[in-house]
Design a protein around this motif. Structure first.
Motif, PDB file in Angstrom:
ATOM      1  N   ILE A 121       0.834  -1.210   0.000  1.00  0.00           N
ATOM      2  CA  ILE A 121       0.000   0.000   0.000  1.00  0.00           C
ATOM      3  C   ILE A 121       0.863   1.252   0.000  1.00  0.00           C
ATOM      4  O   ILE A 121       0.656   2.175  -0.797  1.00  0.00           O
ATOM      5  CB  ILE A 121      -0.978  -0.014   1.197  1.00  0.00           C
ATOM      6  CG1 ILE A 121      -2.015  -1.118   1.012  1.00  0.00           C
ATOM      7  CG2 ILE A 121      -1.650   1.347   1.374  1.00  0.00           C
ATOM      8  CD1 ILE A 121      -2.862  -1.394   2.232  1.00  0.00           C
ATOM      9  N   GLU A 122       1.858   1.286   0.895  1.00  0.00           N
ATOM     10  CA  GLU A 122       2.747   2.452   0.986  1.00  0.00           C
ATOM     11  C   GLU A 122       3.515   2.676  -0.308  1.00  0.00           C
ATOM     12  O   GLU A 122       3.661   3.810  -0.764  1.00  0.00           O
ATOM     13  CB  GLU A 122       3.738   2.272   2.142  1.00  0.00           C
ATOM     14  CG  GLU A 122       3.106   2.361   3.515  1.00  0.00           C
ATOM     15  CD  GLU A 122       4.052   1.922   4.630  1.00  0.00           C
ATOM     16  OE1 GLU A 122       5.229   1.602   4.360  1.00  0.00           O
ATOM     17  OE2 GLU A 122       3.603   1.880   5.799  1.00  0.00           O
ATOM     18  N   THR A 124       2.717   2.072  -3.266  1.00  0.00           N
ATOM     19  CA  THR A 124       1.885   2.545  -4.375  1.00  0.00           C
ATOM     20  C   THR A 124       1.257   3.904  -4.069  1.00  0.00           C
ATOM     21  O   THR A 124       0.419   4.378  -4.831  1.00  0.00           O
ATOM     22  CB  THR A 124       0.769   1.525  -4.691  1.00  0.00           C
ATOM     23  OG1 THR A 124      -0.059   1.362  -3.530  1.00  0.00           O
ATOM     24  CG2 THR A 124       1.330   0.191  -5.128  1.00  0.00           C
ATOM     25  N   GLY A 126      -0.650   4.548  -1.490  1.00  0.00           N
ATOM     26  CA  GLY A 126      -2.004   4.346  -0.972  1.00  0.00           C
ATOM     27  C   GLY A 126      -2.161   4.788   0.467  1.00  0.00           C
ATOM     28  O   GLY A 126      -1.281   5.425   1.052  1.00  0.00           O
ATOM     29  N   ASP A 127      -3.275   4.426   1.036  1.00  0.00           N
ATOM     30  CA  ASP A 127      -3.638   4.804   2.394  1.00  0.00           C
ATOM     31  C   ASP A 127      -3.730   3.533   3.247  1.00  0.00           C
ATOM     32  O   ASP A 127      -4.672   2.744   3.101  1.00  0.00           O
ATOM     33  CB  ASP A 127      -4.983   5.542   2.391  1.00  0.00           C
ATOM     34  CG  ASP A 127      -5.374   6.085   3.751  1.00  0.00           C
ATOM     35  OD1 ASP A 127      -4.888   5.565   4.780  1.00  0.00           O
ATOM     36  OD2 ASP A 127      -6.170   7.046   3.784  1.00  0.00           O
ATOM     37  N   LYS A 130      -6.923   3.067   5.320  1.00  0.00           N
ATOM     38  CA  LYS A 130      -8.088   2.635   4.542  1.00  0.00           C
ATOM     39  C   LYS A 130      -7.860   1.270   3.903  1.00  0.00           C
ATOM     40  O   LYS A 130      -8.803   0.650   3.413  1.00  0.00           O
ATOM     41  CB  LYS A 130      -8.406   3.651   3.435  1.00  0.00           C
ATOM     42  CG  LYS A 130      -8.947   4.963   3.948  1.00  0.00           C
ATOM     43  CD  LYS A 130      -9.282   5.859   2.779  1.00  0.00           C
ATOM     44  CE  LYS A 130      -9.819   7.211   3.253  1.00  0.00           C
ATOM     45  NZ  LYS A 130     -10.079   8.095   2.103  1.00  0.00           N
ATOM     46  N   GLU A 132      -6.136   0.776   1.164  1.00  0.00           N
ATOM     47  CA  GLU A 132      -6.265   0.955  -0.284  1.00  0.00           C
ATOM     48  C   GLU A 132      -4.921   1.299  -0.895  1.00  0.00           C
ATOM     49  O   GLU A 132      -4.187   2.130  -0.368  1.00  0.00           O
ATOM     50  CB  GLU A 132      -7.247   2.093  -0.595  1.00  0.00           C
ATOM     51  CG  GLU A 132      -8.653   1.818  -0.140  1.00  0.00           C
ATOM     52  CD  GLU A 132      -9.576   3.023  -0.335  1.00  0.00           C
ATOM     53  OE1 GLU A 132      -9.076   4.120  -0.680  1.00  0.00           O
ATOM     54  OE2 GLU A 132     -10.787   2.863  -0.140  1.00  0.00           O
ATOM     55  N   THR A 133      -4.627   0.665  -2.018  1.00  0.00           N
ATOM     56  CA  THR A 133      -3.417   1.013  -2.751  1.00  0.00           C
ATOM     57  C   THR A 133      -3.630   2.333  -3.460  1.00  0.00           C
ATOM     58  O   THR A 133      -4.760   2.783  -3.639  1.00  0.00           O
ATOM     59  CB  THR A 133      -3.048  -0.074  -3.781  1.00  0.00           C
ATOM     60  OG1 THR A 133      -4.159  -0.266  -4.656  1.00  0.00           O
ATOM     61  CG2 THR A 133      -2.681  -1.382  -3.112  1.00  0.00           C
ATOM     62  N   GLY A 134      -2.526   2.948  -3.867  1.00  0.00           N
ATOM     63  CA  GLY A 134      -2.607   4.248  -4.537  1.00  0.00           C
ATOM     64  C   GLY A 134      -2.899   4.103  -6.017  1.00  0.00           C
ATOM     65  O   GLY A 134      -3.060   3.022  -6.550  1.00  0.00           O
ATOM     66  N   GLY A 135      -2.976   5.233  -6.675  1.00  0.00           N
ATOM     67  CA  GLY A 135      -3.190   5.222  -8.111  1.00  0.00           C
ATOM     68  C   GLY A 135      -4.496   5.850  -8.520  1.00  0.00           C
ATOM     69  O   GLY A 135      -4.655   6.242  -9.663  1.00  0.00           O
ATOM     70  N   SER A 140      -7.154   1.884 -11.410  1.00  0.00           N
ATOM     71  CA  SER A 140      -7.528   0.659 -10.721  1.00  0.00           C
ATOM     72  C   SER A 140      -7.574  -0.514 -11.693  1.00  0.00           C
ATOM     73  O   SER A 140      -7.717  -0.330 -12.898  1.00  0.00           O
ATOM     74  CB  SER A 140      -8.899   0.822 -10.039  1.00  0.00           C
ATOM     75  OG  SER A 140      -9.892   1.026 -11.029  1.00  0.00           O
TER      76      SER A 140
END
Length: 144
Positions: A121-122, A124, A126-127, A130, A132-135, A140
């Motif tokens: 997650i980190e 990418t 992301g959060d 939450k 959630e991966t980033g992007g 997605s």
């Protein structure tokens, strides 16, 4: 090691072996080994285990030949023997030590799993809170 360095499967296995060695040297494993030795030295425990094994063989035989009455009686005897075995303090200590080692292994597994997930997650953007991966929505994966 930098965040962009790729690690080989061989290196991961090497590190896992180091972790396994640490776990094998833990207080939980040490207590387990000592409890196991006490079980092996206890004549009463060994007699009960031998009788349980003997009756289990009979139970398999009775089940195979559909001797339900004999099977029922044997299962009742087995239950009583298991109860008697479970009342012996050294057996209780051994079972607790098994649980403690399993808990330690489960904890390590969870830490590894959660840490890998967080690192993905980190990396990418992301959060982690939450999960959630980033992007963003435009990047997605279209597998829905």
């Amino acid at each position: 090691m930098t965040n962009t360095e790729i690690v080989t499967r061989k290196e991961i296995i090497r590190q896992a072996e180091k972790l396994a060695t640490l776990i094998a040297q833990s207080a939980e494993v040490d207590f387990f080994k000592r409890a196991e030795q006490q079980i092996k030295k206890n004549d009463k425990v060994q007699q009960l285990i031998a009788e349980i094994k003997r009756l289990q063989k009979h139970a398999v035989h009775y089940e195979h030949y559909e001797k339900s009455k004999a099977l029922e009686e044997t299962e009742a005897k087995l239950e009583k023997l298991h109860e008697e075995l479970d009342q012996i303090p050294v057996v209780q200590e051994f079972k607790q030590s098994q649980k403690d080692v399993n808990d330690l292994l489960q904890l390590v597994t969870n830490v590894i799993s959660n840490t890998v997930t967080d690192k993905i997650i980190e990396s990418t953007g992301g959060d982690v809170l939450k999960g959630e991966t980033g992007g963003g929505p435009n990047l997605s994966c279209p597998l829905r």
